[in-house]
Design a protein around this motif. Structure first.
Motif, PDB file in Angstrom:
ATOM      1  N   ASP A  57       7.905 -11.122  -7.017  1.00 25.32           N
ATOM      2  CA  ASP A  57       9.168 -10.458  -7.874  1.00 25.32           C
ATOM      3  C   ASP A  57      10.101  -9.607  -6.780  1.00 25.32           C
ATOM      4  N   GLU A  58       9.355  -9.292  -5.410  1.00 24.22           N
ATOM      5  CA  GLU A  58      10.105  -8.596  -4.514  1.00 24.22           C
ATOM      6  C   GLU A  58      11.219  -9.455  -4.020  1.00 24.22           C
ATOM      7  N   LEU A  59      11.137 -10.799  -4.069  1.00 24.41           N
ATOM      8  CA  LEU A  59      11.904 -11.797  -3.504  1.00 24.41           C
ATOM      9  C   LEU A  59      13.108 -12.178  -4.606  1.00 24.41           C
ATOM     10  N   GLN A  67      14.766  -7.463  -3.267  1.00 24.07           N
ATOM     11  CA  GLN A  67      14.442  -6.392  -2.673  1.00 24.07           C
ATOM     12  C   GLN A  67      13.942  -6.569  -1.170  1.00 24.07           C
ATOM     13  N   ARG A  68      13.792  -8.007  -0.960  1.00 24.44           N
ATOM     14  CA  ARG A  68      13.138  -8.500   0.178  1.00 24.44           C
ATOM     15  C   ARG A  68      13.585  -9.722   0.672  1.00 24.44           C
ATOM     16  N   LEU A  69      14.124 -10.033   1.990  1.00 24.81           N
ATOM     17  CA  LEU A  69      14.617 -11.328   2.215  1.00 24.81           C
ATOM     18  C   LEU A  69      13.514 -12.201   2.404  1.00 24.81           C
ATOM     19  N   ASP A  70      13.678 -13.392   1.871  1.00 27.00           N
ATOM     20  CA  ASP A  70      12.544 -14.466   2.305  1.00 27.00           C
ATOM     21  C   ASP A  70      12.920 -14.960   3.573  1.00 27.00           C
ATOM     22  N   THR A  71      12.297 -14.711   4.728  1.00 33.27           N
ATOM     23  CA  THR A  71      12.195 -15.049   5.929  1.00 33.27           C
ATOM     24  C   THR A  71      11.106 -16.189   6.083  1.00 33.27           C
ATOM     25  N   ASN A  72       9.853 -16.269   5.262  1.00 34.07           N
ATOM     26  CA  ASN A  72       9.136 -17.135   5.596  1.00 34.07           C
ATOM     27  C   ASN A  72       9.509 -18.483   5.301  1.00 34.07           C
ATOM     28  N   SER A  73      10.298 -18.739   4.324  1.00 35.99           N
ATOM     29  CA  SER A  73      10.965 -20.228   4.091  1.00 35.99           C
ATOM     30  C   SER A  73      11.561 -20.546   5.525  1.00 35.99           C
ATOM     31  N   THR A 108       3.915 -19.258   0.050  1.00 36.38           N
ATOM     32  CA  THR A 108       3.402 -18.077   0.611  1.00 36.38           C
ATOM     33  C   THR A 108       3.551 -16.903  -0.493  1.00 36.38           C
ATOM     34  N   GLY A 109       2.749 -15.801  -0.401  1.00 32.84           N
ATOM     35  CA  GLY A 109       2.677 -14.730  -1.281  1.00 32.84           C
ATOM     36  C   GLY A 109       1.755 -14.661  -2.303  1.00 32.84           C
ATOM     37  N   GLY A 110       1.422 -13.689  -3.155  1.00 30.44           N
ATOM     38  CA  GLY A 110       0.542 -13.866  -4.347  1.00 30.44           C
ATOM     39  C   GLY A 110      -0.897 -13.998  -4.059  1.00 30.44           C
ATOM     40  N   LEU A 111      -1.274 -13.922  -2.944  1.00 25.03           N
ATOM     41  CA  LEU A 111      -2.842 -13.886  -2.932  1.00 25.03           C
ATOM     42  C   LEU A 111      -3.644 -12.728  -2.665  1.00 25.03           C
ATOM     43  N   GLY A 112      -2.989 -11.613  -2.845  1.00 23.49           N
ATOM     44  CA  GLY A 112      -3.459 -10.100  -2.874  1.00 23.49           C
ATOM     45  C   GLY A 112      -4.569 -10.149  -3.929  1.00 23.49           C
ATOM     46  N   PRO A 113      -5.130  -8.777  -3.942  1.00 25.11           N
ATOM     47  CA  PRO A 113      -6.253  -8.491  -4.855  1.00 25.11           C
ATOM     48  C   PRO A 113      -5.722  -7.875  -6.290  1.00 25.11           C
ATOM     49  N   ASP A 155      -0.898  -8.859 -10.189  1.00 29.43           N
ATOM     50  CA  ASP A 155       0.347  -9.625 -10.179  1.00 29.43           C
ATOM     51  C   ASP A 155       0.211 -10.456  -8.978  1.00 29.43           C
ATOM     52  N   ASP A 156      -0.948 -10.565  -8.497  1.00 31.59           N
ATOM     53  CA  ASP A 156      -1.116 -11.785  -7.308  1.00 31.59           C
ATOM     54  C   ASP A 156      -1.908 -12.946  -8.018  1.00 31.59           C
ATOM     55  N   LEU A 157      -0.886 -14.215  -8.443  1.00 30.99           N
ATOM     56  CA  LEU A 157      -1.052 -15.060  -9.307  1.00 30.99           C
ATOM     57  C   LEU A 157      -1.503 -16.572  -8.604  1.00 30.99           C
ATOM     58  N   LEU A 198      -0.429 -19.691   1.529  1.00 32.04           N
ATOM     59  CA  LEU A 198      -0.812 -18.562   2.679  1.00 32.04           C
ATOM     60  C   LEU A 198      -0.272 -17.028   2.238  1.00 32.04           C
ATOM     61  N   PRO A 199      -1.056 -16.162   2.583  1.00 32.57           N
ATOM     62  CA  PRO A 199      -0.549 -14.796   2.212  1.00 32.57           C
ATOM     63  C   PRO A 199       1.096 -14.414   2.536  1.00 32.57           C
ATOM     64  N   GLY A 200       1.621 -13.643   2.032  1.00 33.23           N
ATOM     65  CA  GLY A 200       2.943 -13.399   2.064  1.00 33.23           C
ATOM     66  C   GLY A 200       3.597 -12.634   3.469  1.00 33.23           C
ATOM     67  N   VAL A 201       2.595 -11.726   3.834  1.00 36.26           N
ATOM     68  CA  VAL A 201       2.576 -11.139   5.177  1.00 36.26           C
ATOM     69  C   VAL A 201       3.136 -12.031   6.473  1.00 36.26           C
ATOM     70  N   PRO A 202       4.332 -11.817   7.003  1.00 34.28           N
ATOM     71  CA  PRO A 202       4.786 -12.769   7.955  1.00 34.28           C
ATOM     72  C   PRO A 202       3.712 -12.927   9.026  1.00 34.28           C
ATOM     73  N   ALA A 203       3.227 -12.024   9.455  1.00 38.52           N
ATOM     74  CA  ALA A 203       2.429 -12.021  10.647  1.00 38.52           C
ATOM     75  C   ALA A 203       1.281 -12.699  10.512  1.00 38.52           C
TER      76      ALA A 203
HETATM   77  P1  ATP Z   1      -1.374  -9.172   0.613  1.00 40.96           P
HETATM   78  O1  ATP Z   1      -2.903  -9.443   0.746  1.00 40.96           O
HETATM   79  O2  ATP Z   1      -1.165  -8.672   1.731  1.00 40.96           O
HETATM   80  O3  ATP Z   1      -0.809  -8.677  -0.662  1.00 40.96           O
HETATM   81  P2  ATP Z   1      -0.042 -11.466  -0.299  1.00 40.96           P
HETATM   82  O4  ATP Z   1      -0.304 -13.038  -0.490  1.00 40.96           O
HETATM   83  O5  ATP Z   1      -0.437 -11.190  -1.884  1.00 40.96           O
HETATM   84  O6  ATP Z   1      -0.957 -10.723   0.749  1.00 40.96           O
HETATM   85  P3  ATP Z   1       2.481 -10.542  -1.126  1.00 40.96           P
HETATM   86  O7  ATP Z   1       1.843  -9.372  -1.901  1.00 40.96           O
HETATM   87  O8  ATP Z   1       3.138 -11.258  -1.931  1.00 40.96           O
HETATM   88  O9  ATP Z   1       1.345 -11.294  -0.233  1.00 40.96           O
HETATM   89  O10 ATP Z   1       3.429 -10.226  -0.092  1.00 40.96           O
HETATM   90  C1  ATP Z   1       2.898  -9.087   0.895  1.00 40.96           C
HETATM   91  C2  ATP Z   1       3.955  -8.600   1.935  1.00 40.96           C
HETATM   92  O11 ATP Z   1       4.504  -9.684   2.487  1.00 40.96           O
HETATM   93  C3  ATP Z   1       5.553  -8.297   0.756  1.00 40.96           C
HETATM   94  O12 ATP Z   1       5.632  -7.147   0.367  1.00 40.96           O
HETATM   95  C4  ATP Z   1       6.629  -8.710   2.018  1.00 40.96           C
HETATM   96  O13 ATP Z   1       6.602  -7.616   2.598  1.00 40.96           O
HETATM   97  C5  ATP Z   1       6.058  -9.726   2.731  1.00 40.96           C
HETATM   98  N1  ATP Z   1       6.636 -11.073   2.135  1.00 40.96           N
HETATM   99  C6  ATP Z   1       6.086 -11.817   1.305  1.00 40.96           C
HETATM  100  N2  ATP Z   1       6.640 -12.849   0.977  1.00 40.96           N
HETATM  101  C7  ATP Z   1       7.458 -13.081   2.035  1.00 40.96           C
HETATM  102  C8  ATP Z   1       8.817 -14.064   2.321  1.00 40.96           C
HETATM  103  N3  ATP Z   1       8.751 -15.115   1.752  1.00 40.96           N
HETATM  104  N4  ATP Z   1       9.196 -13.542   3.410  1.00 40.96           N
HETATM  105  C9  ATP Z   1       9.322 -12.476   4.009  1.00 40.96           C
HETATM  106  N5  ATP Z   1       8.275 -11.581   4.041  1.00 40.96           N
HETATM  107  C10 ATP Z   1       7.454 -11.752   2.625  1.00 40.96           C
END
Ligand code: ATP
Length: 428
Positions: A15-17, A21-27, A71-76, A79-81, A162-167
């Motif tokens: 949702d933050e994308l 609220q947040r720019l999608d730099t991962n793509s 990327t994203g949505g792998l947290g615990p 809303d991580d789906l 993959l997780p959303g956290v860029p690093a």
């Molecule tokens: P976590 O276990 O850290 O929650 P996750 O896979 O659930 O990992 P998200 O919760 O979706 O990841 O995103 C974690 C953070 O990563 C977001 O708050 C945001 O800061 C960053 N992030 C997610 N997607 C992107 C994206 N596409 N581009 C840049 N930053 C992103």
């Protein structure tokens, strides 16, 4: 030999994308890395945290791409789906993987904290999926290979999550995802390679006019043209198996561009004009002084960012609001008052040259004030004078009239001055 290009789709989840609220730099990052491997990214899809939307997005992506990276949505949290979405989209029930659970537990015990029950869900994987280790986070990635189910629209597809956290995403991409993709594509296979030529002092349409056949879409190698802050880049691209093959293939194109554009090309590869000038100053052991008149000191700012030695390159810089601030010299004050800027700059530059024992002194101005630039009814422009004083020969001066969007004007002025200096250094 026909080369098969793998097609990819990137899914960005959260949702933050979608809310901005947040720019999608991962793509962007993933597209660049896949393109370097010769995988063509055809779609970027961004989805909020709705299960049904995610299921749809995975199904659609797997139908039209050979490789899907989400990327994203792998947290615990609830809303991580992503896990559930993959499971539902491809009918692969989730199962607990003890090795993933052990890793998550070990991370918590390292941090001396009990593992919350919710984190168990991060050890759940769709059946048949391989784990993508996440050394620095609790969210392991998912790697699923889909095989055709016999229906006309189904095809092979490799889905990575993959997780959303860029690093974390970047680390896992390098350590696991890209090596697995390279293995799938076969060693020694072709990939896209790129080479750039950087150009300043000519417009984009002028470049196209001088090289009409070059920018054609189906040409091999391909040549693309982009402009950033008044610098033009010609990017040559071709798909080859080796670097040597690539160099051989592009050599005639590079020669054709060099013939047409000559010394307007200031460098090859990822280079900016101030870096090209700095390299010339260093290679000729030149001590340069810079005087900038008006609202900024961008030439000095650019050169100072590269300074490696106190003995060559730009050794002194001065910025003044108007030349009369500098001038003790009567001739200079008279020239300034009469609006003869080239002459006033020349007096100031020669004085700095003598006082500091320099080889060259570049004096430029006047940079217009920001409020003038921002409030210009049409495109702002400036009459900009440049004078180069030289220890061993007569000074050179010129005035140009330059315009540009407010974001670009100062860059264009400074780069024009740097180019004036560069062209003189090339002759000396
Ligand atoms: P976590 O276990 O850290 O929650 P996750 O896979 O659930 O990992 P998200 O919760 O979706 O990841 O995103 C974690 C953070 O990563 C977001 O708050 C945001 O800061 C960053 N992030 C997610 N997607 C992107 C994206 N596409 N581009 C840049 N930053 C992103």
């Amino acid at each position: 030999m026909a080369i098969m290009t793998l097609l990819a789709e990137i899914l960005s989840i959260g949702d933050e994308l979608t809310s901005g609220q947040r720019l999608d730099t991962n793509s962007q990052y993933l597209s660049q890395r896949l393109s370097d491997l010769g995988i063509q990214v055809r779609y970027h899809t961004t989805i909020g945290d709705e299960l049904a939307d995610n299921v749809d997005a995975f199904r659609i992506a797997a139908k039209r791409a050979d490789v899907v990276i989400a990327t994203g949505g792998l947290g615990p949290t609830a809303d991580d789906l992503t896990r559930e979405a993959i499971s539902e989209a491809f009918e692969l029930p989730l199962e607990l993987r003890p090795e993933a659970l052990a890793h998550i537990e070990s991370l918590f015990s390292l941090r001396k904290r009990p593992m919350p029950e919710r984190n168990r869900v991060q050890a759940m994987f769709p059946q048949t999926a391989r784990i993508i280790p996440n050394p620095h986070g609790t969210a392991p990635g998912i790697d699923v290979e889909l095989t055709p189910d016999g229906s006309p629209s189904s095809r092979c597809c490799r889905v990575f999550a993959l997780p959303g956290v860029p690093a974390e995403m970047i680390e896992m991409l390098d350590a696991t995802v890209l090596p697995r993709l390279v293995e799938e594509m076969g060693a020694g296979s072709s990939r896209w390679r790129y080479h750039s030529l950087k150009i300043f002092g000519i417009g984009e349409s002028d470049v196209e006019q001088r090289l009409p056949d070059l920018i054609a879409r189906n040409r091999i190698p391909r040549v693309g043209i982009t402009v950033s802050r008044a610098t033009i880049t010609l990017r040559i691209a071709a798909q080859t198996a080796t670097d040597e093959e690539f160099q051989q293939l592009i050599a005639p194109t590079v020669a054709e561009i060099r013939d047409a554009l000559g010394d307007r090309i200031f460098g090859e590869g990822e280079i900016e004009i101030h870096q090209a000038v700095h390299a010339l100053l260093e290679s000729r052991s030149i001590r340069l002084g810079v005087i900038e008149v008006g609202a900024c000191c961008r030439v000095a700012h650019l050169l100072a960012s590269l300074q490696t030695s106190s003995r060559t390159g730009m050794v002194i810089s001065q910025q003044v609001a108007s030349l009369s601030e500098l001038g003790s010299d009567e001739e200079e004050i008279r020239a300034w008052a009469a609006g003869d800027l080239e002459n006033a700059l020349s007096v100031a530059a020669n004085r700095m040259l003598r006082t500091h024992g320099l080889d060259r002194c570049l004096a430029v101005g006047v940079y217009p004030a920001w409020n003038e630039v921002a409030s210009a009814a049409m495109m702002p422009y400036a009459d900009f004078a440049m004078c180069l004083a030289k220890r061993d020969s007569a000074s050179k001066a010129t005035t140009v009239s330059l315009g540009g969007h407010p974001d670009v004007l100062y860059h264009r002025l400074a780069k024009t001055a740097l180019n004036f200096l560069r062209l003189d250094l090339l002759k000396s």
